[in-house]
Design a protein around this motif. Structure first.
Motif, mmCIF file in Angstrom:
data_model
loop_
_atom_site.group_PDB
_atom_site.id
_atom_site.type_symbol
_atom_site.label_atom_id
_atom_site.label_comp_id
_atom_site.label_asym_id
_atom_site.label_seq_id
_atom_site.Cartn_x
_atom_site.Cartn_y
_atom_site.Cartn_z
ATOM 1 N N VAL B 25 70.700 18.455 -10.533
ATOM 2 C CA VAL B 25 71.157 18.731 -12.208
ATOM 3 C C VAL B 25 70.190 18.258 -12.971
ATOM 4 C CG1 VAL B 25 73.096 18.042 -13.794
ATOM 5 C CG2 VAL B 25 73.549 18.802 -11.451
ATOM 6 N N LEU B 26 69.530 17.350 -12.904
ATOM 7 C CA LEU B 26 68.655 16.534 -13.670
ATOM 8 C C LEU B 26 67.133 16.680 -13.408
ATOM 9 C CD1 LEU B 26 70.838 13.402 -13.929
ATOM 10 C CD2 LEU B 26 70.745 15.138 -15.758
ATOM 11 N N GLY B 27 67.094 17.543 -12.661
ATOM 12 C CA GLY B 27 65.549 17.407 -12.192
ATOM 13 C C GLY B 27 64.325 17.877 -12.790
ATOM 14 N N GLY B 28 65.004 19.032 -13.790
ATOM 15 C CA GLY B 28 64.039 19.672 -14.795
ATOM 16 C C GLY B 28 63.468 18.811 -15.559
ATOM 17 N N THR B 29 62.176 18.827 -16.094
ATOM 18 C CA THR B 29 61.474 18.151 -17.000
ATOM 19 C C THR B 29 62.065 18.144 -18.214
ATOM 20 O OG1 THR B 29 59.838 19.695 -16.594
ATOM 21 C CG2 THR B 29 59.104 17.499 -16.891
ATOM 22 N N GLN B 64 66.451 24.784 -20.306
ATOM 23 C CA GLN B 64 66.980 23.251 -19.809
ATOM 24 C C GLN B 64 68.180 23.229 -20.296
ATOM 25 O OE1 GLN B 64 64.984 22.839 -17.491
ATOM 26 N NE2 GLN B 64 63.216 21.594 -17.885
ATOM 27 N N LEU B 65 68.254 23.542 -21.689
ATOM 28 C CA LEU B 65 69.833 23.252 -22.270
ATOM 29 C C LEU B 65 70.706 24.369 -21.530
ATOM 30 C CD1 LEU B 65 68.376 22.419 -25.923
ATOM 31 C CD2 LEU B 65 69.972 21.027 -24.469
ATOM 32 N N ARG B 66 70.276 25.549 -21.402
ATOM 33 C CA ARG B 66 71.181 26.491 -20.674
ATOM 34 C C ARG B 66 71.625 25.978 -19.472
ATOM 35 N NH1 ARG B 66 70.705 30.821 -24.212
ATOM 36 N NH2 ARG B 66 70.763 29.582 -26.275
ATOM 37 N N GLU B 67 70.490 25.274 -18.661
ATOM 38 C CA GLU B 67 71.150 25.068 -17.395
ATOM 39 C C GLU B 67 71.946 23.626 -17.464
ATOM 40 O OE1 GLU B 67 67.241 26.479 -14.904
ATOM 41 O OE2 GLU B 67 67.744 24.368 -14.801
ATOM 42 N N LEU B 68 71.801 22.951 -18.336
ATOM 43 C CA LEU B 68 72.705 22.009 -18.326
ATOM 44 C C LEU B 68 73.812 22.462 -18.752
ATOM 45 C CD1 LEU B 68 70.264 19.332 -20.081
ATOM 46 C CD2 LEU B 68 71.236 18.977 -17.796
ATOM 47 N N GLU B 69 74.130 23.526 -19.766
ATOM 48 C CA GLU B 69 75.278 23.887 -20.058
ATOM 49 C C GLU B 69 75.931 24.502 -19.027
ATOM 50 O OE1 GLU B 69 75.001 27.417 -22.806
ATOM 51 O OE2 GLU B 69 77.079 27.100 -23.213
ATOM 52 N N VAL B 74 76.421 19.873 -20.695
ATOM 53 C CA VAL B 74 76.394 19.901 -22.153
ATOM 54 C C VAL B 74 76.983 21.188 -22.740
ATOM 55 C CG1 VAL B 74 74.574 20.861 -23.521
ATOM 56 C CG2 VAL B 74 73.875 18.737 -22.518
ATOM 57 N N HIS B 75 77.581 20.860 -23.810
ATOM 58 C CA HIS B 75 78.539 21.705 -24.648
ATOM 59 C C HIS B 75 77.481 22.421 -25.741
ATOM 60 C CE1 HIS B 75 81.837 24.025 -26.265
ATOM 61 N NE2 HIS B 75 81.362 23.270 -27.566
ATOM 62 N N TYR B 88 74.363 20.984 -29.907
ATOM 63 C CA TYR B 88 74.490 20.556 -28.352
ATOM 64 C C TYR B 88 75.175 18.924 -28.245
ATOM 65 C CZ TYR B 88 71.567 24.262 -27.309
ATOM 66 O OH TYR B 88 70.942 25.370 -27.310
ATOM 67 N N SER B 89 76.220 18.865 -27.565
ATOM 68 C CA SER B 89 76.811 17.835 -27.332
ATOM 69 C C SER B 89 77.104 17.634 -25.847
ATOM 70 C CB SER B 89 77.980 17.638 -28.103
ATOM 71 O OG SER B 89 78.800 18.690 -27.741
ATOM 72 N N LEU B 90 77.436 16.401 -25.410
ATOM 73 C CA LEU B 90 77.695 16.345 -24.089
ATOM 74 C C LEU B 90 79.096 16.374 -23.922
ATOM 75 C CD1 LEU B 90 75.992 12.871 -23.379
ATOM 76 C CD2 LEU B 90 75.087 15.169 -22.768
#
Lengths: 121, 121
Positions: B25-29, B64-69, B74-75, B88-90
DNA sequence: CAGAATCCTCATAGATACTG
DNA sequence: CAGTATCTATGAGGATTCTG
C-alpha cells in the motif's frame, strides 16, 4: 573499515523525510517478510529463507538479501565448506526494525479485516 | 456501495504475509510522506501537497493519491467550483497508519545516526 | 547448496504540454 | 487550480541455465 556505499534510493529518501528511508530500505518485495522471519527465527540459511518465502524467485531473493546486507540490516556469514553454507542474521540496525514490523503487521491485519468488512457488510 | 477493486500488488501481499500489505500500500515513492503530512496537517489541498513534497512530479503525486484513495487510505473531496478545489484527508484506515509512520520515522532517524556514526568513527 | 549469468517483460516514474 | 495525455527511460523482478 570500508562502509558499503549508500544506495541511491536511500540517499534520496534521506533528503526528503525520515519515513521514506524505511520505505527505501524495505521497499523491495519480500524484504520486510525476510526481516520478520529473521526476527522470529534468528539465524537462517539461504534454503530456509527460500522455503519461507516460496513466492520469491531465487534470483530476486538473493538480490534482496544483498541489498539488505549493503544497507546494514542483514549480516551474511559464509562458511568455507563444500557444499556451501550461508547464514543470514539481523544486524543491530536490523533488529531495530522490530517496531516497524510489529506496526506493519498490525496494520496489515486491520486492512484484511477492513476488506472482509466490505464484503460482509 | 461499490468498493474499489483491490489492487493486485495488495492481493499478492495478502497471500504472503500481513507485513507485506503495508509495503504494497505504501510502497510507492512519496506515499508514506503524504500520509505523514496528512496525519500532521489534517485536510490538505492538492497544491499544499505539491509544495510539501516538491520532489514529486505532479503526475506522480496525482497517481499516488489516487492509489491511496483506491486502497481506502485517503479520502478525496472535490468541490464543484471554479477554479477547482480538491481536498485530501485520511480515512479511518489511513489514520490507523499513525503507528507505522511513527515506527518508520523513528527507525529512519536511527538509520541516519548509524550513517553519521560510520563517517565519524 | 548457494548463487552468478543471461534474457525478457512490465510497471514505475519523470518531463512536457495541454484542458476545463 | 487540479488533472490528463503522451512519450520515454530506468529498473525491478521472473524464468532458465550453469557453476564451484
Amino acid at each position: 573499515m570500508e562502509a558499503d556505499p549508500v544506495r541511491s534510493p536511500i540517499r534520496v529518501a534521506l533528503e526528503v523525510c525520515p519515513v521514506e528511508v524505511g520505505i527505501a530500505v524495505l521497499g523491495g518485495t519480500w524484504k520486510l517478510t525476510v526481516v520478520k522471519h529473521l526476527l522470529e527465527g534468528g539465524t537462517m540459511r539461504s534454503g530456509d529463507l527460500s522455503r519461507t518465502v516460496p513466492q520469491a524467485s531465487q534470483r530476486t531473493l538473493t538480490r534482496q538479501l544483498r541489498e539488505l546486507e549493503q544497507d546494514g540490516v542483514v549480516h551474511r556469514r559464509v562458511y568455507p565448506e563444500v557444499p556451501p553454507r550461508v547464514e543470514y542474521s539481523l544486524t543491530e540496525l536490523g533488529a531495530g526494525l522490530a517496531d516497524v514490523v510489529a506496526a506493519m503487521n498490525a496494520w496489515g491485519r486491520v486492512y484484511e479485516a477492513h476488506l472482509d468488512g466490505q464484503n460482509t457488510a
